[in-house]
Design a protein around this motif. Structure first.
Motif, PDB file in Angstrom:
ATOM      1  N   ASN A 134     -15.828   4.688 -32.991  1.00  0.00           N
ATOM      2  CA  ASN A 134     -16.196   5.962 -33.600  1.00  0.00           C
ATOM      3  C   ASN A 134     -16.378   7.041 -32.530  1.00  0.00           C
ATOM      4  OD1 ASN A 134     -17.289   7.655 -35.877  1.00  0.00           O
ATOM      5  ND2 ASN A 134     -19.134   7.559 -34.602  1.00  0.00           N
ATOM      6  N   SER A 187     -20.120   5.495 -43.112  1.00  0.00           N
ATOM      7  CA  SER A 187     -20.957   6.643 -42.733  1.00  0.00           C
ATOM      8  C   SER A 187     -20.540   7.253 -41.398  1.00  0.00           C
ATOM      9  CB  SER A 187     -22.424   6.209 -42.647  1.00  0.00           C
ATOM     10  OG  SER A 187     -22.659   5.391 -41.492  1.00  0.00           O
ATOM     11  N   PRO A 189     -18.093   9.238 -39.050  1.00  0.00           N
ATOM     12  CA  PRO A 189     -17.020  10.205 -39.314  1.00  0.00           C
ATOM     13  C   PRO A 189     -15.721   9.945 -38.558  1.00  0.00           C
ATOM     14  CG  PRO A 189     -18.705  11.171 -37.895  1.00  0.00           C
ATOM     15  CD  PRO A 189     -19.244   9.848 -38.362  1.00  0.00           C
TER      16      PRO A 189
END
Length: 421
Positions: A134, A187, A189
């Protein structure tokens, strides 16, 4: 089936006499058959016909670029487990959208390279890894497609060192925690959840472990969809075994495996990925070695060959069996003798077979280790300062050296001497 057969008493690789290759490149060497590689890939591809799918060759089995190019030309994807394998796949012309990145220890640098160069998906093994993917994706301004590898706690009934689907194994997250982990992934992004990954082990000789794992994946798919996740892809790993002996106790066929996939998962409408390595490459390769000496023992003879555990480590590491055959077939009816077949490395573990019954062998004879195409050359080392052995690819009546044997000077000159010496 493979394409290493006897003709008039001589072993051929497709239409090339193995002895001719030995005379040209020296021994020991690996030899691969293009026709066998292509046949085995097509068996898997055809087994999943009727389902949207991609066969991603697990290139850890054999990663020479000539092999990768051969399979990529048929439409194969690639399953990679390191930055080096990713670079090899790209160098072989495989587009990023056909490369799946697996493995439990992906580094930040490897993730960056894959996201920069293009990737089909990351098969995420842990929450800490998920966090790093992420972060890197956000730094690059991209969204990383991921599946989460779930550990279904299924006994693959294979060798302990190649079992990956039980709770005590290091791979994946417990399937009992999957919904929690997927909620966390959604959750973040920089990530896009696209599916589920599962792989329970290698050299499976029964379908039942696959059935148990896939039934759990089917149930999880329904649960995750109910939670709001868009599950469109199921990566089922690899693992289907190959026959290492000529006995009738053969592993299931790809057609039987494909039927099981359709039965257990076909109703979900997901794209299916599978990652066979051993079944594509294993019986597509042999290792050829020359007998140096035959030594008399108390109750057996020792066949000392110029191949060693550093060239083919599977027997030493996994107690693995390889059929071993003479390159020149013995006359019919000749009495067999008992041999321990050993290499020249100074370890007792450098033993390929014990008390193997074979026709009489003499110094200078050539022998072939069958089913050596997978986890052979890729696991080789230069232990005892023995150079890596050549790899040769045969295509019909042609052959080419696809990795040459380095000279001793090349091997030694990679060392760097400090100035104080």
């Amino acid at each position: 089936m493979d394409h290493f057969l006897y003709r008039d008493g001589a072993l051929f690789a497709e239409d090339v006499p193995v002895a001719e290759i030995a005379a040209a490149v020296g021994t020991p060497f690996y030899c691969y058959s293009t026709a066998t590689l292509e046949r085995h890939f097509r068996l898997f591809d055809e087994a999943l016909e009727g389902m949207e799918h991609l066969v991603c060759y697990a290139m850890k089995a054999a990663s020479n670029q000539a092999i990768l190019k051969t399979l990529a030309a048929l439409g194969a994807g690639m399953d990679v487990v390191s930055g080096g394998e990713y670079a090899r796949a790209i160098a072989a012309g495989v587009p990023g959208e056909r490369i799946v990145f697996s493995g439990v220890g992906k580094t930040r640098e490897e993730i960056h390279a894959a996201l920069s160069g293009g990737i089909r998906q990351f098969n995420v093994e842990s929450e800490p890894e998920m966090a790093v993917i992420n972060e890197v994706a956000l730094e690059l301004g991209v969204v990383a497609p991921i599946t989460v590898r779930v550990n279904p706690d299924v006994d693959a009934k294979t060798h302990a060192k190649i079992a990956t689907g039980k709770s005590e194994n290091k791979f994946g997250i417990p399937i009992s925690r999957a919904r929690e982990v997927y909620a966390h992934a959604a959750s973040l992004p920089g990530l896009k959840v696209i599916g589920i990954d599962v792989h329970i082990g290698s050299q499976l000789t029964q379908l039942e472990p696959f059935r148990l794992a896939y039934e759990k994946v089917a149930q999880l798919t329904e649960e995750l969809r109910a939670d709001g996740h868009e599950i469109t892809r199921l990566d089922l790993g690899g693992g289907l075994g190959i026959p290492y002996t000529r006995s009738n106790d053969a592993p299931p066929l790809p057609t039987e495996y494909g039927a099981l996939v359709k039965e257990t998962l076909g109703h979900l409408g997901c794209e299916i990925e599978i990652e066979p390595g051993r079944l594509i490459a294993g019986n597509a390769g042999i290792m050829v070695s020359k007998v140096i000496y035959v030594k008399e023992g108390e109750d057996r003879e020792f066949m000392i060959v110029d191949g060693a555990m550093n060239d083919l480590i599977r027997p030493a590491m996994y107690e693995a069996h390889h059929d071993i055959v003479p390159v020149v077939e013995a006359e019919a009816g000749i009495e067999k003798r008992r041999y321990d077949i050993v290499g020249p490395v100074c370890e007792s573990g450098d033993t390929f077979a014990k008390e193997r019954m074979m026709e009489p062998i003499a110094a200078g004879d050539l022998i072939a280790f069958r089913s050596a195409g997978a986890y052979g050359a890729v696991m080789a080392s230069e232990y005892n300062s023995r150079p890596l052995i050549p790899e040769v690819l045969v295509n019909g009546d042609q052959f080419a050296v696809i990795r040459r044997r380095p000279t001793l000077d090349e091997m030694i000159n990679r060392d760097t001497i400090p100035e104080w010496l």
